[in-house]
Write an enzyme that holds these catalytic residues in place. Sequence first.
Site, PDB file in Angstrom:
ATOM      1  N   ALA A   1       0.614  -1.095  -0.053  1.00 45.80           N
ATOM      2  CA  ALA A   1      -0.107  -0.215   0.011  1.00 45.80           C
ATOM      3  C   ALA A   1       0.935   1.142  -0.080  1.00 45.80           C
ATOM      4  O   ALA A   1       1.884   1.221   0.446  1.00 45.80           O
ATOM      5  CB  ALA A   1      -0.934  -0.114   1.320  1.00 45.80           C
TER       6      ALA A   1
ATOM      7  N   GLY B   1       0.561  -4.861   1.159  1.00 45.83           N
ATOM      8  CA  GLY B   1      -0.720  -5.072   0.208  1.00 45.83           C
ATOM      9  C   GLY B   1      -0.594  -5.556  -1.171  1.00 45.83           C
ATOM     10  O   GLY B   1      -1.402  -6.284  -1.479  1.00 45.83           O
TER      11      GLY B   1
ATOM     12  N   GLU C   1      -0.845  -8.996  -0.375  1.00 44.84           N
ATOM     13  CA  GLU C   1      -2.421  -9.245  -0.136  1.00 44.84           C
ATOM     14  C   GLU C   1      -3.255  -9.496  -1.382  1.00 44.84           C
ATOM     15  O   GLU C   1      -4.065 -10.316  -1.606  1.00 44.84           O
ATOM     16  CB  GLU C   1      -2.954  -8.242   0.772  1.00 44.84           C
TER      17      GLU C   1
ATOM     18  N   GLU D   1       4.562  -4.839   7.315  1.00 41.65           N
ATOM     19  CA  GLU D   1       3.772  -3.726   8.164  1.00 41.65           C
ATOM     20  C   GLU D   1       4.012  -3.384   9.412  1.00 41.65           C
ATOM     21  O   GLU D   1       4.236  -2.465   9.931  1.00 41.65           O
ATOM     22  CB  GLU D   1       2.263  -4.073   7.912  1.00 41.65           C
TER      23      GLU D   1
END
Length: 258
Positions: free
Chosen positions: A66, A109, A112, A132
């Site tokens: 992200a 992300g 993910e 993260e």
Amino acid sequence: MPMPQYVKTAIDGAVGRIILNRPERYNALNRAMIREIVEAMEQFDRDETIGAIVLSGAGKSFSAGADIDEMVEATPITMELLDPFADWDRISRVKKPLLAAVHGYVLGGGFELALACDLIYATDATRFGFPEVNLGVMPGAGGTQRLTKRIGRTRALEWLWTGEQMTADQAERFGLVNRLVEADQLEATVLTVAHRIAAQPKMSVRLIKDAVDKAGDLSIQDGMEHERRNFYLLFATDDQTEGMQAFLEKRQPTFKGN
Ligand code: CO8
């Protein structure tokens, strides 16, 4: 729909391609980019000529996660109001096969997003990880759930707590990827698989995904009952008639996709 800014799409026969295209930021996923990815998936999902969807990344990596710039000022309230995961949730409603071709960094992300796909093909130099924790947060787009389901609790916790990167070999050993290939073979390999799946009877492919997805949520008995209903439903398709008839007539079937 406005022109996508962060992804490129292409159609290769019956395969829809989505290429993350923000290479100068390692394809860091901002909210607009996730929306573009999801909208492209949904568009291909609705397109009757498409039988499989391939996701890949332009530049040196699939995705470094992200977009941290976008999150740095976030508060619980801004996130609650923005509801960034509403778009991510739409990925699990895509009915067609999603294949991820990943290389370079597949982090946070980005990992993910790959885990939200059905099949993952990687190069032998790909690095996977959930960094993260190093930022004082944790995965939020399904990482703790999907990683745990795939590799088990103790392994998942170690990777999530340390934030260390996993090599492609480790990812393969854990069953996270379907196949590792040389970098120059990645695109050809994933497209070959995607075309193979796209040529199969579309309703079979669709209801197989639907039934396999239930395996994670339902008891074995409920799952088998769900499977059985899908099995019966396929006897309403022309492709079932054609597939079985062709077998009896010792010829190749010609599937129409319905
Ligand atoms: N976000 C924003 N920018 C990034 C990101 C990122 N995730 N990753 C790389 N970039 C940028 C860098 O800031 C840099 O920009 P600039 O050229 O302007 O300085 C550029 O990309 C190139 O990066 P580096 O100079 O750092 O390149 P290196 O080759 O030295 O390192 C790495 C590459 C290892 C990928 C490194 O950039 C890195 O560690 N990136 C961050 C990885 C990370 O922590 N990812 C997790 C993010 S959090 C997350 O994914 C939560 C998911 C939950 C969903 C959220 C929905 C809202």
